[in-house]
Motif scaffolding. Sequence first.
Motif, PDB file in Angstrom:
ATOM      1  N   UNK A   1      43.107  25.584  39.937  1.00  0.00           N
ATOM      2  CA  UNK A   1      43.416  26.708  39.056  1.00  0.00           C
ATOM      3  C   UNK A   1      42.135  27.466  38.693  1.00  0.00           C
ATOM      4  N   UNK A   2      41.065  26.737  38.382  1.00  0.00           N
ATOM      5  CA  UNK A   2      39.803  27.376  38.025  1.00  0.00           C
ATOM      6  C   UNK A   2      39.250  28.165  39.209  1.00  0.00           C
ATOM      7  N   UNK A   3      39.286  27.577  40.405  1.00  0.00           N
ATOM      8  CA  UNK A   3      38.792  28.261  41.594  1.00  0.00           C
ATOM      9  C   UNK A   3      39.651  29.490  41.884  1.00  0.00           C
ATOM     10  N   UNK A   4      40.946  29.357  41.734  1.00  0.00           N
ATOM     11  CA  UNK A   4      41.846  30.477  41.959  1.00  0.00           C
ATOM     12  C   UNK A   4      41.612  31.613  40.985  1.00  0.00           C
ATOM     13  N   UNK A   5      41.413  31.283  39.720  1.00  0.00           N
ATOM     14  CA  UNK A   5      41.138  32.309  38.717  1.00  0.00           C
ATOM     15  C   UNK A   5      39.799  32.999  38.981  1.00  0.00           C
TER      16      UNK A   5
ATOM     17  N   UNK B   1      38.381  33.352  41.946  1.00  0.00           N
ATOM     18  CA  UNK B   1      38.595  34.214  43.102  1.00  0.00           C
ATOM     19  C   UNK B   1      39.348  35.475  42.735  1.00  0.00           C
ATOM     20  N   UNK B   2      40.341  35.341  41.884  1.00  0.00           N
ATOM     21  CA  UNK B   2      41.113  36.491  41.433  1.00  0.00           C
ATOM     22  C   UNK B   2      40.228  37.459  40.658  1.00  0.00           C
ATOM     23  N   UNK B   3      39.336  36.921  39.836  1.00  0.00           N
ATOM     24  CA  UNK B   3      38.430  37.762  39.069  1.00  0.00           C
ATOM     25  C   UNK B   3      37.471  38.524  39.993  1.00  0.00           C
ATOM     26  N   UNK B   4      36.928  37.835  40.991  1.00  0.00           N
ATOM     27  CA  UNK B   4      36.025  38.486  41.935  1.00  0.00           C
ATOM     28  C   UNK B   4      36.753  39.575  42.703  1.00  0.00           C
ATOM     29  N   UNK B   5      37.945  39.272  43.148  1.00  0.00           N
ATOM     30  CA  UNK B   5      38.746  40.261  43.876  1.00  0.00           C
ATOM     31  C   UNK B   5      39.009  41.476  42.993  1.00  0.00           C
ATOM     32  N   UNK B   6      39.355  41.264  41.749  1.00  0.00           N
ATOM     33  CA  UNK B   6      39.666  42.355  40.816  1.00  0.00           C
ATOM     34  C   UNK B   6      38.434  43.225  40.563  1.00  0.00           C
ATOM     35  N   UNK B   7      37.283  42.585  40.399  1.00  0.00           N
ATOM     36  CA  UNK B   7      36.059  43.352  40.157  1.00  0.00           C
ATOM     37  C   UNK B   7      35.687  44.190  41.372  1.00  0.00           C
ATOM     38  N   UNK B   8      35.812  43.651  42.557  1.00  0.00           N
ATOM     39  CA  UNK B   8      35.486  44.412  43.760  1.00  0.00           C
ATOM     40  C   UNK B   8      36.453  45.557  43.968  1.00  0.00           C
TER      41      UNK B   8
END
Length: 76
Positions: A7-11, A13-20
């Motif tokens: 869950x932590x890794x997924x969150x 990754x989601x944050x990095x994707x959102x920022x990019x």
Amino acid sequence: MKRLILLAVGLFGLRVWWQRRHAEAIEPAPSADDLRAKLDETRTTVDETAVEATDTADELRADVHARARQAIDELS
């Protein structure tokens, strides 16, 4: 425990994707003409402040020491 890590890794990754996805556009690189103009400005500045070629290293060293002695005398 594994689920928490996933869950932590997924969150993350989601944050990095959102920022990019929402990142501001990168400014384009300056053109070659702009860079040449800056280089010419720098060269004229260097030419104005250049030391005369006739001065030897000993003369320059003596001048620096004389100015340093003068500055020390003014502080005293």
